[in-house]
Design an enzyme around this catalytic site. Structure first.
Site, PDB file in Angstrom:
ATOM      1  N   ILE A  13      35.154  39.714  50.968  1.00  0.00           N
ATOM      2  CA  ILE A  13      35.336  40.911  50.161  1.00  0.00           C
ATOM      3  C   ILE A  13      36.787  41.367  50.185  1.00  0.00           C
ATOM      4  CG2 ILE A  13      34.731  43.356  49.991  1.00  0.00           C
ATOM      5  CD1 ILE A  13      31.919  42.639  50.873  1.00  0.00           C
ATOM      6  N   ARG A  33      44.439  38.856  61.077  1.00  0.00           N
ATOM      7  CA  ARG A  33      44.967  38.324  62.341  1.00  0.00           C
ATOM      8  C   ARG A  33      45.711  37.006  62.173  1.00  0.00           C
ATOM      9  NH1 ARG A  33      39.722  37.986  65.916  1.00  0.00           N
ATOM     10  NH2 ARG A  33      38.942  37.221  63.905  1.00  0.00           N
ATOM     11  N   ASP A  59      45.490  42.739  64.906  1.00  0.00           N
ATOM     12  CA  ASP A  59      44.109  42.666  65.390  1.00  0.00           C
ATOM     13  C   ASP A  59      43.622  44.092  65.562  1.00  0.00           C
ATOM     14  OD1 ASP A  59      41.700  42.316  66.661  1.00  0.00           O
ATOM     15  OD2 ASP A  59      42.481  41.049  68.287  1.00  0.00           O
ATOM     16  N   ASN A  86      38.284  47.003  55.223  1.00  0.00           N
ATOM     17  CA  ASN A  86      37.276  45.951  55.075  1.00  0.00           C
ATOM     18  C   ASN A  86      37.063  45.132  56.347  1.00  0.00           C
ATOM     19  OD1 ASN A  86      35.712  43.758  53.510  1.00  0.00           O
ATOM     20  ND2 ASN A  86      37.469  42.643  54.323  1.00  0.00           N
ATOM     21  N   TYR A 148      25.342  46.774  65.038  1.00  0.00           N
ATOM     22  CA  TYR A 148      25.998  46.539  63.757  1.00  0.00           C
ATOM     23  C   TYR A 148      25.583  47.607  62.741  1.00  0.00           C
ATOM     24  CZ  TYR A 148      27.607  44.347  59.491  1.00  0.00           C
ATOM     25  OH  TYR A 148      28.245  44.109  58.300  1.00  0.00           O
ATOM     26  N   THR A 183      30.292  34.811  51.993  1.00  0.00           N
ATOM     27  CA  THR A 183      31.615  34.810  52.616  1.00  0.00           C
ATOM     28  C   THR A 183      31.538  33.984  53.897  1.00  0.00           C
ATOM     29  OG1 THR A 183      31.236  36.736  54.038  1.00  0.00           O
ATOM     30  CG2 THR A 183      31.933  37.174  51.757  1.00  0.00           C
TER      31      THR A 183
END
Length: 256
Positions: A13, A33, A59, A86, A148, A183
């Site tokens: 995304i 990163r 990071d 994101n 999550y 993804t």
């Protein structure tokens, strides 16, 4: 030309946001990163669309990484007009199966980084009387899915609350809540997505198109697909225990 800063910008995304915004003529600041991957992506966007594309290697699970992006967002001489938070990831395993250090790292990226970067951007935007922030959450925010889902529920509640507080200032905030998107997310987390039906998968570019339309309309919550709007409507009506069992058998909802 306006400038957009996107975290987690090298894939999924985030990369789709970068492509769309560069195509629309926005300069972009890409954050992730992997320096080499960032450079390749920035060069491609510059060469294809003629925009300025800069990078920040950071990071967001570290204070140093968050601070580096905060500094860029606070640059009044080179203001950021749109922030897309994101960056994110999932942990494989149920509650108590995942090491506490990994759980805390997730909360650092999903919650602390989102809070600090949104605040850094919104303060500068409020001074100018314009700007926007998209915080990428997930439909997991609306079903019981452990750490999550809880972290994404925080993103939704924080974003909508901040949007109300900043409404008169000209700064728009929106939580984006997609479902399963094709993804790298599941592969990088070591998760199997084989149990997810084909019709539940979304295309990242279409998710971004819908999100930007919703942001332009002034929405504070975007669920960018009729299928997931319908599923969330059913989830609100169904008994909580039934929703929990169904989400457990289907797998993790993810915005990646």
């Amino acid at each position: 030309m306006t400038t957009a800063l996107i975290t987690g910008a090298t894939a999924g995304i985030g990369a789709a946001f970068a492509r769309r915004l560069a195509r629309d003529g926005h300069n972009v600041v890409l954050v992730a990163r992997d320096t080499e991957r960032l450079r390749r992506h920035a060069t491609e966007l510059h060469d294809r669309h003629g925009v300025e594309a800069s990078i920040i290697t950071a990071d967001l699970a570290t204070d140093e990484g968050i601070a580096a992006v905060e500094e860029r967002l606070g640059d009044r001489k080179h203001p950021v007009d749109l922030l897309v938070n994101n960056a994110g990831f999932g942990n494989r395993g149920r509650y108590l199966e995942v090491p506490m250090a990994d759980e805390l790292r997730m909360l650092k990226v999903h919650c602390e980084a989102v809070l600090r970067l949104t605040s850094a951007a919104a303060e500068s935007m409020r001074e100018r009387g314009r700007g926007g922030v998209v915080n990428v959450a997930s439909v997991a925010a609306f079903v019981p899915r452990g750490t999550y889902g809880a972290s994404k529920a925080w993103v939704v509640q924080f974003t909508q609350g901040a949007a109300r507080d900043l409404g008169p200032s000209g700064v728009r905030l929106m939580a984006l809540c997609p479902g399963f998107v094709r993804t790298e997310f599941h592969r990088r987390a070591g998760m199997s997505a084989q149990s997810v039906p084909g019709w539940m998968w979304l295309n990242a570019d279409r998710v971004v198109d819908a999100a930007l339309e919703d942001l332009a309309r002034g929405k504070t919550l975007s669920v960018p697909d009729p299928r997931y709007k319908a599923l969330l409507g059913l989830a609100r009506l169904a008994p909580r225990g039934l929703v929990s069992r169904a989400s457990s058998t289907t797998g993790r909802f993810s915005p990646r």
